[in-house]
Scaffold this active site. Structure first.
Site, PDB file in Angstrom:
ATOM      1  N   TYR A 152       0.841  -1.203   0.000  1.00 14.93           N
ATOM      2  CA  TYR A 152       0.000   0.000   0.000  1.00 14.93           C
ATOM      3  C   TYR A 152       0.875   1.252   0.000  1.00 14.93           C
ATOM      4  O   TYR A 152       0.518   2.268  -0.610  1.00 14.93           O
ATOM      5  CB  TYR A 152      -0.936  -0.003   1.213  1.00 14.93           C
ATOM      6  CG  TYR A 152      -2.216  -0.755   0.978  1.00 14.93           C
ATOM      7  CD1 TYR A 152      -3.286  -0.145   0.330  1.00 14.93           C
ATOM      8  CD2 TYR A 152      -2.351  -2.070   1.395  1.00 14.93           C
ATOM      9  CE1 TYR A 152      -4.469  -0.825   0.107  1.00 14.93           C
ATOM     10  CE2 TYR A 152      -3.532  -2.772   1.182  1.00 14.93           C
ATOM     11  CZ  TYR A 152      -4.593  -2.143   0.534  1.00 14.93           C
ATOM     12  OH  TYR A 152      -5.758  -2.838   0.308  1.00 14.93           O
ATOM     13  N   GLU A 177      -8.496  -6.177   5.558  1.00 19.20           N
ATOM     14  CA  GLU A 177      -7.817  -7.359   5.051  1.00 19.20           C
ATOM     15  C   GLU A 177      -7.133  -8.151   6.168  1.00 19.20           C
ATOM     16  O   GLU A 177      -7.038  -9.374   6.084  1.00 19.20           O
ATOM     17  CB  GLU A 177      -6.815  -6.936   3.968  1.00 19.20           C
ATOM     18  CG  GLU A 177      -7.533  -6.465   2.701  1.00 19.20           C
ATOM     19  CD  GLU A 177      -6.669  -5.615   1.790  1.00 19.20           C
ATOM     20  OE1 GLU A 177      -5.429  -5.670   1.911  1.00 19.20           O
ATOM     21  OE2 GLU A 177      -7.252  -4.885   0.953  1.00 19.20           O
TER      22      GLU A 177
END
Length: 397
Positions: free
Chosen positions: A94, A136
Site C-alpha cells: 500500500y 484485510e
C-alpha cells in the site's frame, strides 16, 4: 482531514470524471517502471485491455465523491479486500501504491496539483489504505485460523483433468503437503499463480470453484481463450497446456458472491458462457436441499456447453430443480432447450418466486441485460447478486 482538505478532494471530482483514466494509466506505467516486481502480482491482461485502469479510475472517483463518508462504499471495499487477500497483498505494498499515485497526480495535473492538494490526497489515500489494511487483516486472520486454511500461496498438484466441453477443462487440485484444505461457500473463487513464459514472470488469476466442497480437492473449470484475446488469456491457456502431476500455487478460497451456509429461499441461477462455474458449485451444494432451484444458462451451442450431463441429471432426478438452456445455435427447440438469446420474460412463471434470490454470472453485457430484465419483471435490486469476472466495472445495485 480538515474541512479545507475535504473541499480540495471534492473539487477534484470534475477532473477525475474527465481525466481519471489518463491519471490511472500514468500511475500504472510509473509503478511498473519503478517496481517491476509488482507485475507478478497484477493481472497484466487487464492492464493490456485497459480494464484495470478504468476500474481504478472509477474507484478513485467514487472515493472522492464520498470522501466525507467513505463507509457508504463498504460493500465495494469488502469485495476489493477479498481480492487483495486472495493475491496476498501486503501493507507494505500500500505504501508503494500510495507513493506512485500521489506522484502520478502531480505529474498529470501539473500546475493544478498544488502542495495543498497533494497533501490532501496523501491524507485521503492513507485514510483509505488504513481502512483496507484493517479490513484485510481480518480476512487474513479468518483464513489463518480456519480449519485447513492458510495465508499466501500454497502448492497444489493437478490430480485430474476433465474436458467439460470443446472450450472448458476442469482441474482437480490437491495440496502437495497432504494437509487439510479450507472449506468455502458455494460461489466463491480461488486465485492461482503460475509462470507465463511469454511474459517472463508469474501471473495470478481468479477462477470460481466449480463444485461443492469436499475435503479432498478443489475443482476449477477454465475456458481456453482464442489467441487474438491474448494477453487476457495467457494464464487460462497456460493451464490448458498443463498435465496431471503439474504444480500450481493456490490461495485460500475468497469472494462475496455466494449463497451463505444454509439458504432456505428459492434460488434462480443465471449464467452465460464460463459464468456457469460458480453456479455449478451452488447447484451441487443445494440440489439435495428442499428449496426450489431454477437453472438458466446461455451459450453458443451444445459443443461449448459445459456440465450438460450433470445439469440434466439434476433436472431429471430432483423435483426441486428446473433447468433451461438457451443456445445461439440449436438444431431443434424443446421446452427446456431454447433457441436464441436468454429471454426471462418467456419463462417468468418459473423464475418469479416469492422470496427468491437471483444470482447472475457471465460477461459484462450479459449481466447487465439480465439485471435489467429481472428489474422489469418486478424483482427487487437487493435480491439480485452478480459476479463480474475481472476488475469490477459494473455498478448496478
Amino acid at each position: 482531514m480538515d474541512n479545507n482538505q475535504l473541499s480540495l478532494i471534492k473539487a477534484t471530482v470534475p477532473i477525475l470524471k474527465e481525466h481519471g483514466v489518463t491519471l490511472t494509466k500514468h500511475f500504472y506505467q510509473r509503478m511498473f517502471t519503478h517496481n517491476p516486481e509488482l507485475k507478478n502480482e497484477f493481472n497484466m491482461g487487464n492492464q493490456a485491455n485497459g480494464r484495470q485502469q478504468t476500474a481504478l479510475a472509477t474507484a478513485v472517483l467514487a472515493y472522492a465523491e464520498h470522501i466525507e463518508n467513505p463507509s457508504v462504499l463498504i460493500g465495494a471495499l469488502q469485495s476489493i479486500g477479498q481480492k487483495h487477500v486472495s493475491l496476498n497483498i501486503t501493507a507494505a505494498q500500500y505504501d508503494i501504491v500510495g507513493s506512485h499515485l500521489i506522484a502520478a497526480i502531480k505529474e498529470v495535473l501539473q500546475d493544478v496539483a498544488t502542495e495543498e492538494l497533494l497533501e490532501a490526497w496523501t491524507i485521503a489515500y492513507n485514510q483509505l489504505a488504513k481502512i483496507m489494511i484493517d479490513l484485510e487483516a481480518g480476512y487474513y486472520k479468518e483464513n489463518r485460523e480456519k480449519k485447513g486454511g492458510w495465508n499466501g500461496w500454497r502448492t497444489f498438484i493437478i490430480n485430474r483433468i476433465v474436458e467439460e466441453s470443446t472450450e472448458i477443462k476442469s482441474f482437480y487440485l490437491t495440496p502437495k503437503d497432504n494437509q487439510p484444505i479450507a472449506s468455502y461457500h458455494p460461489g466463491q473463487y480461488l486465485s492461482v499463480k503460475t509462470f507465463v513464459e511469454a511474459l517472463g514472470h508469474e501471473q495470478p488469476r481468479q477462477y470460481s470453484l466449480s463444485s461443492a466442497f469436499n475435503e479432498k480437492y478443489y475443482r476449477i473449470s477454465v475456458k481456453k481463450e482464442n489467441p487474438e484475446n491474448l494477453p487476457a488469456g495467457y494464464v487460462s491457456n497456460n493451464l490448458h497446456n498443463k498435465k496431471v502431476g503439474d504444480q500450481i500455487e493456490v490461495s485460500a478460497p475468497a469472494g462475496l458472491f455466494h449463497i451463505g451456509e444454509k439458504p432456505q429461499q428459492p434460488l434462480v441461477l443465471i449464467s452465460g458462457g464460463v459464468g456457469i462455474t460458480p453456479m455449478m458449485s451452488i447447484l451441487e451444494a443445494q440440489a439435495e436441499k428442499e428449496n426450489k432451484i431454477v437453472w438458466l444458462h446461455s451459450c453458443r451451442n451444445e459443443n461449448v456447453q459445459a456440465f450438460k450431463n450433470e445439469v440434466n441429471h439434476y433436472h431429471e432426478n430432483f423435483k426441486n430443480v428446473t433447468a433451461y438452456t438457451f443456445f445461439n445455435e440449436l438444431a431443434s427447440e424443446t421446452k427446456y432447450k431454447k433457441i436464441g438469446f436468454m429471454n426471462l420474460d418467456e419463462i417468468k412463471k418459473d423464475i418469479i418466486l416469492p422470496d427468491a434470490k437471483y444470482y447472475v454470472c457471465g460477461p459484462q453485457a450479459f449481466i447487465k441485460a439480465q439485471f435489467e430484465s429481472l428489474k422489469k419483471l418486478g424483482v427487487q435490486q437487493d435480491s439480485i447478486f452478480y459476479e463480474e469476472f475481472g476488475p469490477q466495472l459494473l455498478n448496478l445495485n
